[in-house]
Design a protein around this motif. Sequence first.
Motif, PDB file in Angstrom:
ATOM      1  N   ASN A  81       7.185  -3.685  -8.246  1.00 62.01           N
ATOM      2  CA  ASN A  81       6.479  -2.835  -7.292  1.00 62.01           C
ATOM      3  C   ASN A  81       6.273  -3.515  -5.947  1.00 62.01           C
ATOM      4  OD1 ASN A  81       6.304  -0.712  -9.053  1.00 62.01           O
ATOM      5  ND2 ASN A  81       4.347  -1.386  -9.912  1.00 62.01           N
ATOM      6  N   GLY A  82       6.896  -4.670  -5.762  1.00 67.02           N
ATOM      7  CA  GLY A  82       6.960  -5.267  -4.435  1.00 67.02           C
ATOM      8  C   GLY A  82       5.792  -6.119  -4.034  1.00 67.02           C
TER       9      GLY A  82
ATOM     10  N   ILE B 206       2.063  -7.012   1.316  1.00 67.39           N
ATOM     11  CA  ILE B 206       2.486  -6.109   2.395  1.00 67.39           C
ATOM     12  C   ILE B 206       3.580  -5.145   1.933  1.00 67.39           C
ATOM     13  CG2 ILE B 206       4.263  -7.660   3.316  1.00 67.39           C
ATOM     14  CD1 ILE B 206       3.312  -6.796   6.116  1.00 67.39           C
ATOM     15  N   ASP B 207       4.395  -5.555   0.962  1.00 66.31           N
ATOM     16  CA  ASP B 207       5.489  -4.693   0.489  1.00 66.31           C
ATOM     17  C   ASP B 207       5.092  -3.894  -0.753  1.00 66.31           C
ATOM     18  OD1 ASP B 207       7.156  -5.581   2.498  1.00 66.31           O
ATOM     19  OD2 ASP B 207       7.807  -7.322   1.328  1.00 66.31           O
ATOM     20  N   MET B 208       3.832  -3.823  -1.050  1.00 65.12           N
ATOM     21  CA  MET B 208       3.401  -3.117  -2.251  1.00 65.12           C
ATOM     22  C   MET B 208       3.807  -1.650  -2.199  1.00 65.12           C
ATOM     23  SD  MET B 208      -0.459  -2.259  -3.458  1.00 65.12           S
ATOM     24  CE  MET B 208      -0.945  -3.933  -3.812  1.00 65.12           C
ATOM     25  N   ASN B 209       4.336  -1.175  -3.288  1.00 62.73           N
ATOM     26  CA  ASN B 209       4.703   0.238  -3.391  1.00 62.73           C
ATOM     27  C   ASN B 209       4.635   0.623  -4.864  1.00 62.73           C
ATOM     28  OD1 ASN B 209       5.495   2.777  -2.735  1.00 62.73           O
ATOM     29  ND2 ASN B 209       7.662   2.290  -2.569  1.00 62.73           N
ATOM     30  N   ILE B 210       3.431   0.913  -5.328  1.00 65.63           N
ATOM     31  CA  ILE B 210       3.218   1.219  -6.735  1.00 65.63           C
ATOM     32  C   ILE B 210       3.416   2.708  -6.949  1.00 65.63           C
ATOM     33  CG2 ILE B 210       1.565   1.124  -8.637  1.00 65.63           C
ATOM     34  CD1 ILE B 210       0.174  -1.156  -7.175  1.00 65.63           C
TER      35      ILE B 210
ATOM     36  N   ILE C 199       1.073   4.051  -4.027  1.00 69.61           N
ATOM     37  CA  ILE C 199       0.012   3.167  -3.533  1.00 69.61           C
ATOM     38  C   ILE C 199       0.664   2.026  -2.765  1.00 69.61           C
ATOM     39  CG2 ILE C 199      -1.880   1.646  -4.181  1.00 69.61           C
ATOM     40  CD1 ILE C 199      -2.273   3.327  -6.671  1.00 69.61           C
ATOM     41  N   THR C 200       0.423   1.994  -1.481  1.00 73.86           N
ATOM     42  CA  THR C 200       0.930   0.913  -0.642  1.00 73.86           C
ATOM     43  C   THR C 200      -0.240   0.026  -0.214  1.00 73.86           C
ATOM     44  OG1 THR C 200       0.668   2.212   1.362  1.00 73.86           O
ATOM     45  CG2 THR C 200       2.758   2.431   0.189  1.00 73.86           C
TER      46      THR C 200
END
Lengths: 81, 430
Positions: free
Chosen positions: A7-8, B82-86, B109-110
């Motif tokens: 999820n980054g 910063i690259d969160m993308n759940i 969810i970023t």
Amino acid sequence: MILKTNNGYVPESLLIRYKVEKMREFVEYEKFQARMLVDNETTRQFKVNTENHPNKMYKLRFNNMRANKYTVAGRQDATVA
Amino acid sequence: MDINNFEGIDLGKALPPELVKDLLVEGRVSFEFKPTDAPNIKSSSADLDEVDQDRVDNLVNDIKNTEDLIKALEDANAANLIDMNISTAGNPRVAAAASNLNPDGNPNITAETLDIADNIINLTHLATQGFDPILLALTGDGSIINGNFVNCNELTNAAIAALKPGADLDNPAIDNPEVPPTKTTEDTMELFWKKLAETIKFLFLVLWWENIWGRVISMAVCDPLKTLVAIPTDIMIMSILWVFSFFTKEKYKPSKENAEANGFLTPVLNRFKIWALCTFPKMNFKQYKPDPNQTVFVKENDKMVEKSMVEFCKSAPHLPPCPPKTNTEVDPQTLNSDPSAAQLMNTMDQISAKVSGEGDRTCIDVGNMGVSSVTPNGFGFPPQCMQDAVAVRNYAMSDALNGSSYNYNDSRYAMASQGDIAGVRDVGPV
């Protein structure tokens, strides 16, 4: 090496995110206490750091006019004025 | 000296330096007390001064190191998140919450989503209690949802911009020390005085055009004798204001453009003017007749229409009566389907009823006055915002604890991926 999930993001960072917030709150209060004790290069830098911190809550709390009166530098300014 | 034996020590006076030295234990007395009006503890020992100075320096350095550590943690956290993308595809409740928080409606969810959720959790009590929610909504640049609440992501308004985590847009020198500030203090003060002068002039003009005739009529009907004395004085004052108005750049007169202005003062003035002119004279003086030359702008079918006061006040008695003030009579649909909002509205209605009098009061349909679309009946953030924020934060935290999003090929996450933590991902209703 920074290991991120699919999820980054790095989960450890998220898990300690709110603990770091508490630590920041603690150290901002400590910085203000230090500014009440002494006025030197380090405590002046404390004030600048609080001013520049992205969370403006700390600026509102500790760098307002009333709070500055309790610092050594603020008392010196009042004496000069 | 035996610090347990106080025999021979006058406790009302300064303690001897030797005793102070013994009391100066780490954790008990952290620095030397300076002489005060009641110097029970004081010392002028040069050695103690040096010790205290060292302690203060050590304390300050410790704090500096702690702050450096926290700064490094904050920077690392920001870079790691910063690259969160759940993805919330598996949980429609959280997906709806995230899309409600995100300005672009993104259900994932970023890092920005998480920031907004944290802002709502941290600042809701300020937005709903510390500030006037209606003023909050008026100063904001967001929209009003369902006529009752401001949007969840409306954290960009002026009232709490100072508290919002993020860059200080008003001071580019903070963001980039190389860039000099665009506005100096003198510029700001000059602008302030200029705006203040314009405001005062505007108020004088409003007083002149809006109040003098109504005041004269009311006084003449109510107390002729007093009017004989007061009117010359009023005329003198108003004449001065009138002459003063010639020195202003813009002449105020009620106009269509003025009524349509998307500001705060004009709708409120219109609303007050209409209410006052239709209510007070007719309530107190039966012989009052509205001025046929006085016109107001009212909103009909999303258009501003000019009406005479006579025409408007004829319709004023036909305004709908207030609904009975009981819980069952309040339509929940008009209150964002929220029972607490309905209860709050009902309470406010009762309060206003007590203020205005329980008897022959009538409700003014603000929808006909061109103000309902401008003046929000806002209660700040709806409870839904807090629920969404908590749902998003819980889901993100559970995702961090959950092994399903780990890279199974990475040995570092082997232990974490051994099994999901049962029930963590299932946030459910909050």
